[in-house]
Scaffold this motif. Structure first.
Motif, PDB file in Angstrom:
ATOM      1  N   THR A  80      -7.649  -6.250   3.585  1.00 10.57           N
ATOM      2  CA  THR A  80      -6.836  -5.331   4.375  1.00 10.57           C
ATOM      3  C   THR A  80      -6.502  -4.027   3.657  1.00 10.57           C
ATOM      4  OG1 THR A  80      -5.919  -7.196   5.595  1.00 10.57           O
ATOM      5  CG2 THR A  80      -4.693  -5.128   5.700  1.00 10.57           C
ATOM      6  N   ILE A  81      -5.891  -4.098   2.505  1.00 13.92           N
ATOM      7  CA  ILE A  81      -5.423  -2.876   1.836  1.00 13.92           C
ATOM      8  C   ILE A  81      -6.571  -1.953   1.439  1.00 13.92           C
ATOM      9  CG2 ILE A  81      -4.168  -1.981  -0.177  1.00 13.92           C
ATOM     10  CD1 ILE A  81      -2.256  -4.408   0.140  1.00 13.92           C
ATOM     11  N   TRP A 105       3.217  -7.433   0.689  1.00 15.71           N
ATOM     12  CA  TRP A 105       1.922  -6.815   0.998  1.00 15.71           C
ATOM     13  C   TRP A 105       2.094  -5.429   1.591  1.00 15.71           C
ATOM     14  CZ3 TRP A 105      -1.401  -9.178  -1.734  1.00 15.71           C
ATOM     15  CH2 TRP A 105      -1.216 -10.529  -2.014  1.00 15.71           C
ATOM     16  N   LEU A 109       0.757  -1.945  -0.018  1.00 19.85           N
ATOM     17  CA  LEU A 109      -0.052  -0.987   0.743  1.00 19.85           C
ATOM     18  C   LEU A 109       0.555   0.411   0.668  1.00 19.85           C
ATOM     19  CD1 LEU A 109      -2.208  -0.035   2.765  1.00 19.85           C
ATOM     20  CD2 LEU A 109      -0.742  -0.933   4.592  1.00 19.85           C
ATOM     21  N   GLN A 112       0.029   1.904  -2.784  1.00 19.31           N
ATOM     22  CA  GLN A 112      -1.357   2.296  -3.059  1.00 19.31           C
ATOM     23  C   GLN A 112      -1.769   3.535  -2.252  1.00 19.31           C
ATOM     24  OE1 GLN A 112      -4.101  -0.990  -2.962  1.00 19.31           O
ATOM     25  NE2 GLN A 112      -3.041  -2.050  -4.609  1.00 19.31           N
ATOM     26  N   THR A 120       1.606   9.252   4.110  1.00 21.40           N
ATOM     27  CA  THR A 120       1.957   8.005   4.784  1.00 21.40           C
ATOM     28  C   THR A 120       3.302   8.173   5.463  1.00 21.40           C
ATOM     29  OG1 THR A 120       0.801   6.785   3.051  1.00 21.40           O
ATOM     30  CG2 THR A 120       2.278   5.519   4.460  1.00 21.40           C
TER      31      THR A 120
END
Length: 123
Positions: A80-81, A105, A109, A112, A120
């Protein structure tokens, strides 16, 4: 501006989230990742949840198209990531919009994406 919405919380169909995530976007990429090693059932999709992911993606696409957005649906297999980061880089997407979650998680994410200098927005 293009925006990437990875469908990882399974709650990205929230109208307020979608309005905020796409407010300045011309094109929206919806990304469902099927990860055989999903560490937490609340983060991403397993192989047995492909149908649920596709249904959610189609629902979001209809909502966004009704508001005049161009929408591209994508289904990827892998971790995923790294998939989210690599997809954003490959498509030269400057902004990733994430539905806020409170788990390890999600925090990994977000960290990162920041390290990769990918804008983001956590909503």
């Amino acid at each position: 501006m293009d925006v990437l919405i990875p469908i990882i919380s399974k709650h990205e169909n929230d109208p307020q989230f979608l309005a905020s995530a796409t407010k300045e976007a011309g094109k929206v990429f919806l990304l469902v990742i099927v990860d055989a090693n999903v560490p937490d059932m609340s983060f991403g999709f397993t192989a047995t949840e492909i149908g649920q992911g596709n249904t959610l993606m189609r629902e979001i696409k209809r909502t966004l198209q009704d508001s005049g957005k161009e929408v591209v649906e994508c289904l990827e297999w892998g971790e995923t990531i790294p998939k989210i980061i690599n997809f954003a880089k490959l498509k030269k997407i400057r902004r990733v919009a994430l539905k806020k979650q409170d788990n390890h998680w999600f925090k990994k994410l977000a960290r990162q994406l920041h390290e990769e200098k990918i804008e983001t927005e956590i909503i």
